[in-house]
Enzyme design. Structure first.
Site, PDB file in Angstrom:
ATOM      1  N   GLY A 248       0.965  -1.525  -0.282  1.00 24.97           N
ATOM      2  CA  GLY A 248      -0.240  -0.330   0.517  1.00 24.97           C
ATOM      3  C   GLY A 248       0.840   1.393  -0.062  1.00 24.97           C
TER       4      GLY A 248
ATOM      5  N   VAL B  32       2.687  -5.726   3.144  1.00 28.55           N
ATOM      6  CA  VAL B  32       2.022  -6.474   4.105  1.00 28.55           C
ATOM      7  C   VAL B  32       2.584  -8.046   3.807  1.00 28.55           C
ATOM      8  CG1 VAL B  32      -0.026  -7.331   5.365  1.00 28.55           C
ATOM      9  CG2 VAL B  32      -0.198  -5.312   4.871  1.00 28.55           C
TER      10      VAL B  32
ATOM     11  N   ASP C  70     -11.584   5.244   4.628  1.00 31.31           N
ATOM     12  CA  ASP C  70     -11.421   5.221   3.027  1.00 31.31           C
ATOM     13  C   ASP C  70     -11.827   3.803   3.575  1.00 31.31           C
ATOM     14  OD1 ASP C  70      -9.489   4.437   0.747  1.00 31.31           O
ATOM     15  OD2 ASP C  70      -7.882   4.586   2.141  1.00 31.31           O
TER      16      ASP C  70
END
Length: 775
Positions: free
Chosen positions: A499, A504, A614
């Site tokens: 991101g 991750v 978001d």
């Protein structure tokens, strides 16, 4: 040597039991809910197969030889009930699967190799064999809420209660066989610490690899790896002929040993229970509820001026029946009074603790503090808390425990209130009292400030000296070192996603037994540090099945990492926008409802009101059962208790950002409603909100959806053949209301959820941009 002999002896017993009283199921066999629905053991006492649950069917093991069709094990217990058209197949290639009419396969068992045969044993154990007649999978090794004779609950494993007698889904209580040798009961969604336990065997530190065992004569006991009995919960010696015993953690959170006499053909009898007080299990009455005993039965009550969320469902808890506003009106008068709930104990989740002489002083201190919604008082100590309160129960005779709850008062009735049974107050009395309390409150504020400062200093000392992040919030998270996380992720080897703030990675904890997702923030000095603090403060305080759970963090030098539960099905975007992973209409609507529940929790049920900022399919992760969980709280905004909006720079992702962001207007929780509306339209149509591969008039989804709605051409929006057209129209109207330009016209998430569930009428929505000129 002794332990080795014991292991050989135990293995021999299990092997002998497996071979005795078995009914072989061959490859190619199948079951259906309405015809041949189960495979029975040789004695006919146990059966494996379909049983009815709600309006559908589940697969499990149950007593078949007695009138009470009691379920003792369930496969995939948290999946929705299956339709009558499903088939349970033991395929020719050795897989045990449930197949829907649409051809979707669901695994019932996950053996390490393909099976050659199966059997429902007379012990109640359903097993799969390989070609050498060795057991490669058995239901006894993955118990749900029950232990049968000869079965064990091994170290590190848990039993979970069911939702209800008729619903075998995972309930709100658990029984865990801990690695320290202690058998402990907790409510779900709590850490394994003493403050949350409500029953324990008291055998911690007395042995390793301890198991809970049940013998044929009704003896329930704890056994260590050397064959030593650490503790007998029951002495055993009960009759063994024509009597069956089993242990179960019941819906009410108490685990009990039952017996059933086959000759008498009667009901099950309780011969032992972990507690005789049905109010002992913490969380029985849900949030803002407390348990009282009525004779020998438990009864749940709500806090003053609160009402049950779902009438008749205790675990749903209670909610205010008034609207919480700023604690003072414009003229400075108080909008609240305190009401007492005596003789009750609650979880200590206080944000401030004061040493005060009397309970009246405690009441006054909370009333003057706008951040205080409730206070508990005992032995001269006053603890200020925010709602919701948890784990409440009334303790008769304990007059020293009292809770004070802040409730609304209207100006027209202020002279009629008699708080706590005292005399009626005139306006003059209230003014004098208010001045006195203000002076007292000033003193208490100084004391509180000192106490809070000391608490924060202690909290800061527990984290890395090189950082300045505030980790003093009331969360129970595990702290990891950077080297810990390097080992857990095998040197950050397997990337799950990337991101704007970091990457991750896949990792494991608990000696590889649990998979986790490790988020490494890369822009540490600016946005990364801010996101780290925001996620810690926001998600660290949340507890909801539709929010991704934060398990721990790393604050080591310049390294900032967050450890989350692992979502095996990736993001909603990965599934929704790929034709090969097509979601059926009912699945998509259920996903929408669950996302709405998660956002509703953030908006109305959290300690602090939270705007996620978001909401999009990429930030909605899917667990192994395709249940959605909202993630990525790095852009979230926390509102203060008396705050309803905020000014901030544009946050979120293009296409999902509410119009007010671009117009420099104050942002409210309605910004999330807009984003949810866009996601809902994407769920309806299985496509992205902006896609220029479509014709120009169809490229922008919200415009095309409204034009199809206006032209009564809803069929163009969906490719599914089995969609209920009335439901489609209803769901589409919800989405169109959510994406209106004017925030005040958008429904609240509570209203959205009610509309999705079909419990309120939905008027015809205007064009999403028809109010633009009035803004």
């Amino acid at each position: 040597m002794a332990s080795l002999l014991f292991f050989i002896f135990l293995t021999a017993i299990i092997t002998t039991e497996a071979q005795r009283g078995e009914s072989i199921v061959n490859l190619g066999s199948s079951l259906t809910p309405t015809s041949k629905s189960s495979w029975q053991s040789q004695s006919g006492f146990y059966a494996f197969g379909f049983y009815q649950q709600a309006n559908g069917y589940a697969v499990g093991v149950f007593f078949a030889g007695i009138p009470e069709k009691t379920v003792v094990w369930t496969a995939n217990r948290d999946k929705p009930p299956a339709l009558a058209s499903v088939t349970l197949n033991f395929t020719s290639d050795g897989r045990l699967i449930m197949q829907s009419a649409q051809g979707i396969d669901t695994a019932i068992a996950d053996p390490p190799e393909r099976a050659a045969s199966a059997s429902m044993l007379d012990s109640g154990n359903f097993v799969l064999y390989n070609s050498d007649k060795k057991i490669i999978w058995q239901s006894f090794e993955s118990p749900t809420n029950t232990l049968l004779q000869g079965q064990r609950l091994t170290v590190g494993n848990e039993l979970f209660s069911s939702v209800s007698v008729s619903d075998q889904s995972t309930g709100i209580f658990r029984l865990k066989m801990q690695t320290d040798g202690n058998l402990v009961q907790y409510p779900v969604q709590t850490t394994d610490v003493a403050e949350y336990a409500y029953w324990a065997s008291g055998t911690d530190g007395k042995g390793s690899n301890v198991s809970l065992c049940l013998d044929d004569d009704g003896r329930l006991y704890l056994l260590n790896s050397t064959g030593t009995i650490l503790k007998n919960l029951t002495q055993g010696g009960y009759p063994t002929k024509d009597v069956v015993y089993f242990m179960r953690i019941d819906v009410d959170g108490i685990f009990r040993l039952f017996s059933h006499n086959l000759d008498k053909n009667g009901n099950f009898s309780v011969i032992w229970s972990s507690s005789n007080n049905k109010c002992d299990p913490k969380g029985l009455c849900g949030l803002n509820g407390f348990c009282t005993m009525n004779d020998q039965d438990a009864n749940c009550l709500c806090l003053p001026d609160f009402a049950s969320v779902i009438e008749g469902n205790w675990s749903s808890g209670c909610e205010r029946n008034f609207t919480a506003e700023s604690c003072k009106s414009k003229d400075g008068s108080m909008k609240y009074i305190m009401k007492a709930v005596p003789n009750t104990v609650w979880e200590d989740d206080s944000f401030s603790s004061l040493t005060i002489l009397t309970k009246d002083d405690c009441e006054a201190a909370c009333l003057k503090d706008c951040n205080c919604e409730a206070a508990t008082y005992r032995d001269g100590v006053c603890r200020k808390q925010k709602l919701p309160l948890r784990f409440g129960r009334r303790v008769l005779g304990d007059v020293n425990n009292i809770a004070f709850i802040k409730v609304a008062i209207s100006t027209s009735t202020i002279n009629k209130i008699e708080p706590l049974g005292r005399e009626k107050y005139s306006r003059k009395d209230i003014m004098i009292l208010g001045i006195s309390l203000s002076a007292f409150g000033l003193i208490m504020s100084v004391i509180s400030a000192i106490a809070i400062y000391k608490n924060r200093v202690r909290a800061y000392r527990r984290v890395s000296n090189s950082g300045n992040v505030d980790l003093s919030m009331d969360v129970s998270l595990r702290s990891f070192t950077y080297s810990d996380l390097e080992k857990m992720t095998n040197g950050f080897k397997e990337e799950l996603g990337r991101g704007s703030f970091g990457t991750v990675y896949k990792g494991t904890i608990w000696n590889g037994q649990k998979i986790v997702a490790v988020k490494r923030l890369e822009k540490v000095l600016t946005e990364g540090e801010r996101e780290f603090q925001t996620e810690m403060k926001v998600i660290g305080r949340t507890h909801h099945k539709n929010l991704v759970r934060l398990l721990g963090y790393c604050h080591d030098g310049e390294n900032r990492l967050l450890v989350y539960e692992y979502m095996s099905n990736g993001s909603l975007a990965n599934i929704l926008f790929k034709p090969e992973k097509k979601l059926f209409w009912d699945e998509r609507i259920e996903i929408a409802r669950n996302i709405a529940k998660g956002i509703l929790y953030l908006h109305e049920e959290c300690e602090s009101q939270i705007i996620h900022c978001d909401i999009k399919p990429q930030n909605i992760l899917m667990d192994e059962y395709r249940c959605p969980k909202i993630s990525d709280f790095g852009l979230a905004k926390l509102l203060k208790p008396d705050q309803t909006n905020t000014f901030t720079g544009i946050r979120g992702t293009k296409g999902y950002v509410a119009p007010e962001w671009h117009r420099n207007q104050p942002v409210t929780i309605k910004a999330d409603v807009y984003s949810f509306g866009i996601v809902l339209l994407e769920l309806i149509c299985c496509r992205k909100n902006v896609d220029w591969s479509f014709p120009e008039e169809e490229a922008i989804l919200e415009e095309w959806a409204y034009s199809c709605f206006e032209a009564l051409e809803l069929d163009k929006l969906v490719s599914d053949q089995d969609v209920d057209k009335r439901q489609l129209e209803r769901i589409l109207k919800v989405g169109l209301w959510c994406i209106l330009d004017e925030p005040s016209l958008r429904p609240s998430m509570k209203k959205v959820l009610l509309m999705l569930e079909g419990t309120v009428d939905i008027p015809i929505p205007p064009s999403p941009t028809s109010f633009l000129s009035t803004v």
